[in-house]
Structure formats: C-alpha cells, structure tokens
Scaffold this active site. Sequence first.
Site, PDB file in Angstrom:
ATOM      1  N   ILE A 145       0.855  -1.181   0.000  1.00  0.00           N
ATOM      2  CA  ILE A 145       0.000   0.000   0.000  1.00  0.00           C
ATOM      3  C   ILE A 145       0.893   1.235   0.000  1.00  0.00           C
ATOM      4  CG2 ILE A 145      -1.909   1.214   1.102  1.00  0.00           C
ATOM      5  CD1 ILE A 145      -2.560  -1.273   2.662  1.00  0.00           C
ATOM      6  N   SER A 182       0.626   6.971   5.793  1.00  0.00           N
ATOM      7  CA  SER A 182       0.925   7.738   7.011  1.00  0.00           C
ATOM      8  C   SER A 182      -0.331   8.298   7.660  1.00  0.00           C
ATOM      9  CB  SER A 182       1.903   8.875   6.703  1.00  0.00           C
ATOM     10  OG  SER A 182       1.325   9.801   5.794  1.00  0.00           O
ATOM     11  N   SER A 183      -1.435   8.367   6.906  1.00  0.00           N
ATOM     12  CA  SER A 183      -2.654   8.953   7.462  1.00  0.00           C
ATOM     13  C   SER A 183      -3.860   8.464   6.679  1.00  0.00           C
ATOM     14  CB  SER A 183      -2.584  10.489   7.409  1.00  0.00           C
ATOM     15  OG  SER A 183      -2.509  10.930   6.062  1.00  0.00           O
ATOM     16  N   ILE A 217      -7.022   7.211   4.656  1.00  0.00           N
ATOM     17  CA  ILE A 217      -7.461   5.955   4.058  1.00  0.00           C
ATOM     18  C   ILE A 217      -6.345   4.927   4.047  1.00  0.00           C
ATOM     19  CG2 ILE A 217      -8.221   4.897   1.895  1.00  0.00           C
ATOM     20  CD1 ILE A 217      -9.704   7.565   1.308  1.00  0.00           C
ATOM     21  N   GLY A 218      -5.138   5.333   3.708  1.00  0.00           N
ATOM     22  CA  GLY A 218      -4.021   4.397   3.655  1.00  0.00           C
ATOM     23  C   GLY A 218      -3.743   3.754   5.000  1.00  0.00           C
ATOM     24  N   SER A 233     -11.113   9.049  -6.979  1.00  0.00           N
ATOM     25  CA  SER A 233     -11.995   9.999  -6.308  1.00  0.00           C
ATOM     26  C   SER A 233     -13.225  10.189  -7.186  1.00  0.00           C
ATOM     27  CB  SER A 233     -11.271  11.343  -6.122  1.00  0.00           C
ATOM     28  OG  SER A 233     -12.167  12.380  -5.779  1.00  0.00           O
ATOM     29  N   TYR A 252      -6.240  18.886  -9.797  1.00  0.00           N
ATOM     30  CA  TYR A 252      -6.500  17.631  -9.081  1.00  0.00           C
ATOM     31  C   TYR A 252      -7.438  16.732  -9.889  1.00  0.00           C
ATOM     32  CZ  TYR A 252      -8.049  14.428  -5.418  1.00  0.00           C
ATOM     33  OH  TYR A 252      -8.356  13.297  -4.691  1.00  0.00           O
TER      34      TYR A 252
END
Length: 301
Positions: free
Chosen positions: A28, A32-33, A35-36, A158, A171
């Site tokens: 993965i 670090s934050s 969803i992951g 997204s 984005y």
Amino acid sequence: MTASAPEPAPASAPAPASESASAPVLLITGTSSGIGRATAVAAARAGYTVVATMRDVTKAAPLRAAALEAGVTVDVQPLDVTDAASIEAGIGYVIATYGRLDALLNNAGAGHVGTIEAEPLDAVRAVMEVNFFGVVAVSRAAMPLLRESRGRLVTVSSVGGVVGQPFNEAYCAAKFAVEGFLESLAPVAATVGVRVTVVEPGAVSTEFVANVGVDGSQPTDGTPYEPAFAAYLERTRTAFDPANAQTAEGVADVLVELLLSDEPPARVQTSEAAKRFVGVKLADLDGSAVQGLTAGWVATA
C-alpha cells in the site's frame, strides 16, 4: 498476529518467512494517514501481510499505534511515488523479503485547490506527478509480480476522477487521467490474470483536506476569483464535516472487501453519496447536469 511495541527504527520487522509464504502480500502506498493508514490496519486484520509504505517513515507513529491497538503487525517501508529509485527499492524490498506480491493498492496522493490563471504551471505539473504519474510508475513496477501471482491492482481515485469540480482543475485532471489509464489497462491486464479496480470515494473526513493548504492565505487572494473561492470553500467545509463525510475506516472496509472478492468490479464508489454524485456524470451526455450542479458551489449571490 500480535503486534510488538513501536520502535524508533524506520521500518517494522518483516513477518517470518514461513508466515509470509502463506499469507497474501499487499503493498500500500501513502499509509501515514487517512485511508491508507486505516486500510493497512484493516487488511492486516483480514490476514494480509501488509507492506505499508510512505514517503517519510518518521511519520509512521500513528500507523504503528493503530496496528498495535488492533493487535496486528504491518511492515513499514519508505516509498516516494515520485522518485524512480525509491519505487525500485520498494519493489525490490518486497521481492527480497517476501518473494511475491499478491496485491497493490495505489493510495498515495495529494490534494490541491486553485485555478489556472492564479497559479503557476509548475504547481499543476506537481499535482500530476503525484496523483497520476505516481500511480503509473508504481503500477508499472509492480506488474511483473502481479502477473506472477495473478493478483490485484487497486487504485484509490476519487469522485473527482469522474466529475470535474470548481477550483480542482489540476486535481481532477490528474484523477481523470488515472481513471482513463486504469480503464484502458483493465482489459489488457486481465489477459495476464491481473484484476484492476478503480475506487471512487466522495467526501472523506481525513487529514487530506487539511493538507490541501487552504488555511491562512488563499490561492485566489487579490484575484477576481476570490469571491467564488470563498463560496466554494464554505461549501467544501460543510461537505467534509465529520457529520457529513465518510470515515477513512468506512473506505478501508470497502477496499478490503474488494481485495478479498473473487469477482471485483472495474469501478466502485465507496458510499451511496458517491454513487449518486458519479451517476450524475455518467448520465450527462451534454454536460448540463454537472454544470448545473457545480455552478451552485461557486455562486456569490
């Protein structure tokens, strides 16, 4: 599997060879934050050997704490999706340590708001580098291993990969590119046994929004777009309020279900709200439905 106490070393100890040989191996990015991090823990709980990567492993403490609380172990490793040498090293580590890769979850990404007249092209290129080329580069590096295991390639996109949104030009362009890349790759990858799925969350209550950098000075300050951006920002804060947004854990549950599914779809939305939003675009042949929807986000009167 019981987690050991967090250590200051940059990476957790890998699973023993006998254990890693029996458990499917999942890599993965961006753990670090948000969803992951949630998915790394959920996947480990579901029985995966999880190689949880992040650009800066000094930020791994929250992941280690979450894994410890859940009673699981994750193997934390550095991987910067914009750095070819880092990608090569990360995939090389998986080969050397586990000898296989059963699934890749492309999750690393960076938010960005602005509009093209008010920002430099270098900012747009940077967004594409992380959100699009990062996905392409890691997927490319992982494909030989996924072919060998007849594995899964899952990518977090997204709803912004389907519906263009005000002040998200760069984005959404990157996420549109991700969707086109994966939709095109899916039938080709299937011929060699690799299942490809793109995942479309809507508003998710994570640190991602805070990391976009819209506190303090705004990207449209002093430009003709300032009033429209203020309206957009107010609408966005409401949408991403924890009372309205999906949790990272909710998205993680969807991702793990996909990884475990015998017949994963090529595209999935992670909530009913996301399904409704994406559905507007997929039935909008002349663009009027999307424009009618998003115009209200920037209305100044």
